[in-house]
Design an enzyme around this catalytic site. Structure first.
Site, mmCIF file in Angstrom:
data_model
loop_
_atom_site.group_PDB
_atom_site.id
_atom_site.type_symbol
_atom_site.label_atom_id
_atom_site.label_comp_id
_atom_site.label_asym_id
_atom_site.label_seq_id
_atom_site.Cartn_x
_atom_site.Cartn_y
_atom_site.Cartn_z
ATOM 1 C CG HIS A 62 -1.965 -1.054 1.208
ATOM 2 N ND1 HIS A 62 -2.871 -1.208 0.184
ATOM 3 C CD2 HIS A 62 -2.223 -2.066 2.087
ATOM 4 C CE1 HIS A 62 -3.649 -2.248 0.435
ATOM 5 N NE2 HIS A 62 -3.273 -2.801 1.585
ATOM 6 C CG HIS A 119 -6.459 -5.395 1.750
ATOM 7 N ND1 HIS A 119 -5.861 -6.252 2.650
ATOM 8 C CD2 HIS A 119 -7.665 -5.060 2.267
ATOM 9 C CE1 HIS A 119 -6.677 -6.419 3.688
ATOM 10 N NE2 HIS A 119 -7.773 -5.724 3.488
ATOM 11 C CG ASP A 165 -4.712 -10.126 3.295
ATOM 12 O OD1 ASP A 165 -4.378 -10.623 2.205
ATOM 13 O OD2 ASP A 165 -4.494 -8.924 3.589
HETATM 14 C C1 SP5 Z 1 -1.029 -5.137 3.893
HETATM 15 C C2 SP5 Z 1 -2.497 -5.198 4.202
HETATM 16 O O1 SP5 Z 1 -3.084 -6.267 4.128
HETATM 17 N N1 SP5 Z 1 -3.071 -4.070 4.600
HETATM 18 C C3 SP5 Z 1 -4.474 -4.057 4.895
HETATM 19 C C4 SP5 Z 1 -4.913 -2.771 5.487
HETATM 20 C C5 SP5 Z 1 -6.353 -2.836 5.833
HETATM 21 N N2 SP5 Z 1 -6.714 -1.791 6.706
HETATM 22 C C6 SP5 Z 1 -8.129 -1.725 7.005
HETATM 23 C C7 SP5 Z 1 -8.500 -2.785 7.994
HETATM 24 C C8 SP5 Z 1 -9.890 -2.577 8.485
HETATM 25 C C9 SP5 Z 1 -10.114 -3.387 9.727
HETATM 26 N N3 SP5 Z 1 -11.404 -3.902 9.709
HETATM 27 C C10 SP5 Z 1 -11.761 -4.561 10.915
HETATM 28 C C11 SP5 Z 1 -12.858 -5.536 10.666
HETATM 29 C C12 SP5 Z 1 -13.299 -6.144 11.937
HETATM 30 N N4 SP5 Z 1 -14.222 -7.216 11.693
HETATM 31 ZN ZN ZN Z 2 -4.061 -7.201 2.690
#
Ligand code: SP5
Ligand code: ZN
Length: 348
Positions: A163, A201, A288
């Site tokens: 990112h 992502h 992920d």
């Molecule tokens: C490298 C990478 O995988 N970065 C991902 C960044 C995502 N950031 C947003 C995460 C949002 C967290 N959501 C929580 C959901 C709870 N159920």
């Molecule tokens: Zn990710």
């Protein structure tokens, strides 16, 4: 396969990230890499070595000087504002959107923090720079090994990278390790390098870095940005620009996607890489996509990662794997090493 392990990764250890108006515990934790390391050792999966040290000039092929200067000094600036900040992570809360200026660099620290970032979910901590810098060395070392004739190498590091753009952090990422590896392969004389991003992502930073270039092909499978982070990039109509037109390809997939559709889509992405005529491959290896991931929405199972590795090996390219996301901490080691093992079994 040789693994370049970032021995400083746990120096980056964020406490809290912003989520729905609350600060919640970070998902991106040191235990992620600890589990991958343990699984590599358990399966006796090749040598695990520290990275070579590369000069800061290697970073300038990808990141701007003013961004690197900011990152390297951010913690000291933060603590200089208030000695009590030493017990708090740095999180941005203001950003120069659209009609605001990003050419002027304000003296105010919070203002510069926002200028060089994209979200409030990416804490910067006392050891972030040291960890990220050593991670860059891991990616550069893996690229050097592969450029020197190794079939594959693995950069096992955190914080992740895909990112992070030329001059901003976000999405838990600070230095773009995959981009650094791709550029290092170019610098070693390989004319066409492909990046395959299989994190859940979209790799917005990597895409942006190479968007106007024809020598580095970027292709990514990811959750549809209409609903999934990073939201503002990763759509199918992003095909590159200028000299880079035709050298970017996105494969957004709906939340809920399982391995059958994911794997068929991987085949399409790999066809694009073959048509490009890549001489080497960098894989942004996010785990992920796993069914049990707490921040993502695909349904891949642990065994699927063996097939994924085999499919990637079938591309027949010298390959650098760079560790990215994957937050189902207990399974991330098994899943990551399944990809690598599936790759080596098929490559042999
Ligand atoms: C490298 C990478 O995988 N970065 C991902 C960044 C995502 N950031 C947003 C995460 C949002 C967290 N959501 C929580 C959901 C709870 N159920
Ligand atoms: Zn990710």
């Amino acid at each position: 396969m040789l693994t370049y392990y970032n021995h400083l990764h746990s120096q980056h250890h964020g406490k809290l990230e912003m989520y729905r108006g609350e600060l919640v515990p970070c998902f991106e934790v040191p235990a992620r890499v600890d589990h991958v390391l343990a699984e590599l050792k358990k399966r006796k999966f090749g040598a695990i070595v520290p990275p070579e040290s590369f000069d800061d000039s290697a970073l300038l092929g990808i990141h701007s000087q003013r961004y690197l200067d900011f990152l390297a000094g951010a913690w000291d600036e933060w603590v200089a504002l208030d000695a009590a900040n030493a017990w708090r992570d740095v999180l941005p809360s203001v950003w120069p959107v659209r009609t605001l200026r990003s050419d002027v660099l304000p003296t105010n620290f919070a203002a510069r923090l926002g200028l060089f970032s994209m979200d409030a979910g990416t804490p910067l901590t006392e050891g972030t720079w040291d960890a990220a810098r050593a991670g860059a060395d891991c990616a550069l070392s893996a690229a050097q090994a592969v450029g020197s004739g190794q079939r594959a190498a693995f950069a096992l590091t955190r914080p992740p990278g895909h990112h992070a753009g030329a001059d901003f952090f976000g999405g838990y990422c600070f230095l773009n390790n995959a981009a650094l590896a791709a550029q290092a392969l170019r610098d070693q004389g390989l004319e066409r390098v492909a990046i395959l991003d299989i994190d859940y992502h979209h790799g917005n930073g990597t895409q942006a870095i190479f968007y106007e270039r024809a020598d580095v092909y970027f292709t990514s499978l990811h959750g549809d940005p209409q609903t999934e982070y990073p939201f503002y990039l990763g759509y199918a109509d992003e095909l590159g620009a200028g000299a880079g037109l035709g050298f970017n390809r996105n494969w957004p997939l709906p939340r809920g996607t399982g391995f059958e559709l994911w794997r068929a889509t991987l085949q399409q992405a790999l066809q694009g890489i073959a048509a490009f005529g890549a001489q080497a491959l960098v894989v942004s290896l996010g785990l992920d996509t796993f069914d049990g991931d707490p921040v993502a929405g695909f349904h891949l199972q642990s065994d699927d990662y063996l097939s994924m590795g085999a499919d990637i090996a079938a591309a027949g390219l010298p390959t650098v794997f760079v560790f990215e996301g994957g937050y189902a901490v207990a399974e991330v080691g098994i899943n990551a090493v399944n990809v690598l093992q599936g790759f080596m079994a098929a490559a042999a």
